[in-house]
Enzyme design. Sequence first.
Site, PDB file in Angstrom:
ATOM      1  N   ASP A 140      -6.022   0.605   1.250  1.00  0.00           N
ATOM      2  CA  ASP A 140      -5.842   0.667   2.697  1.00  0.00           C
ATOM      3  C   ASP A 140      -7.087   0.056   3.357  1.00  0.00           C
ATOM      4  O   ASP A 140      -7.924  -0.551   2.687  1.00  0.00           O
ATOM      5  CB  ASP A 140      -5.594   2.110   3.159  1.00  0.00           C
ATOM      6  CG  ASP A 140      -6.824   2.985   3.014  1.00  0.00           C
ATOM      7  OD1 ASP A 140      -7.836   2.532   2.432  1.00  0.00           O
ATOM      8  OD2 ASP A 140      -6.782   4.135   3.488  1.00  0.00           O
ATOM      9  N   LYS A 189       0.823  -1.204   0.000  1.00  0.00           N
ATOM     10  CA  LYS A 189       0.000   0.000   0.000  1.00  0.00           C
ATOM     11  C   LYS A 189       0.856   1.252   0.000  1.00  0.00           C
ATOM     12  O   LYS A 189       0.635   2.188  -0.785  1.00  0.00           O
ATOM     13  CB  LYS A 189      -0.934   0.011   1.212  1.00  0.00           C
ATOM     14  CG  LYS A 189      -1.873   1.206   1.235  1.00  0.00           C
ATOM     15  CD  LYS A 189      -2.172   1.702   2.626  1.00  0.00           C
ATOM     16  CE  LYS A 189      -1.006   2.412   3.266  1.00  0.00           C
ATOM     17  NZ  LYS A 189      -1.335   3.023   4.578  1.00  0.00           N
TER      18      LYS A 189
END
Length: 216
Positions: A136, A118
């Site tokens: 996320d 991420k």
Amino acid sequence: MIYKKKIIELLAEHIPNAEPTLHFKNPFELLIAVILSAQCTDKQVNKTTEALFEKYKTPQDFAALSQEELAEKIKGCGLYRNKSLHIIKTCKIISERYGGRVPNDFLALQALPGVGRKTANVVLNLAFGKPTLPVDTHVYRVARRLGLSAGNTPRMVEKDLIDLIDVTERGVWHHRLIHFGRSVCTARNPKCAECVVQQYCQRLKKNAQTQIRRHD
């Protein structure tokens, strides 16, 4: 598939502009801010980095700190002891291996301590304009609730979203889904009555079907 397209259309119309909430001036500041954001609100990260970046501006500045010194300065953020160690190690690598510049390569970024998929995707998207779609906790939750993805890992959700969203729109969709996840489709007590895509939401559909079966 039709309901997915309707969700995409309605959310884009409802949230036309979505901006990052982390404050940064360059790729390096962004990298540090995203590392600090794990299990911490962006508001707290911005409060921490405002003072931090005023004094420490380069990877070399951070690399010269001890873990205890940096931990004291970022203790407002969760997991600050681990983060301080990761940041110092990452800054040493950037200083020694990349001449003080944040690499713009996914594998190189992901190899840095404290940088996962991420974080690497966020940096590539915001700092270098690459068409990534970081996943996320908010993006993961919203995509699965609405039915945009049935993936049970962030990477699977990322793949499903990339298949749905045009390459030129992926950056804004990361922030759009985060905004929606924070304001409406919250982790606890989601505001379903205020949701512009409630008629297409697969979570609500499943809940309704469950209620019908219970009353049969």
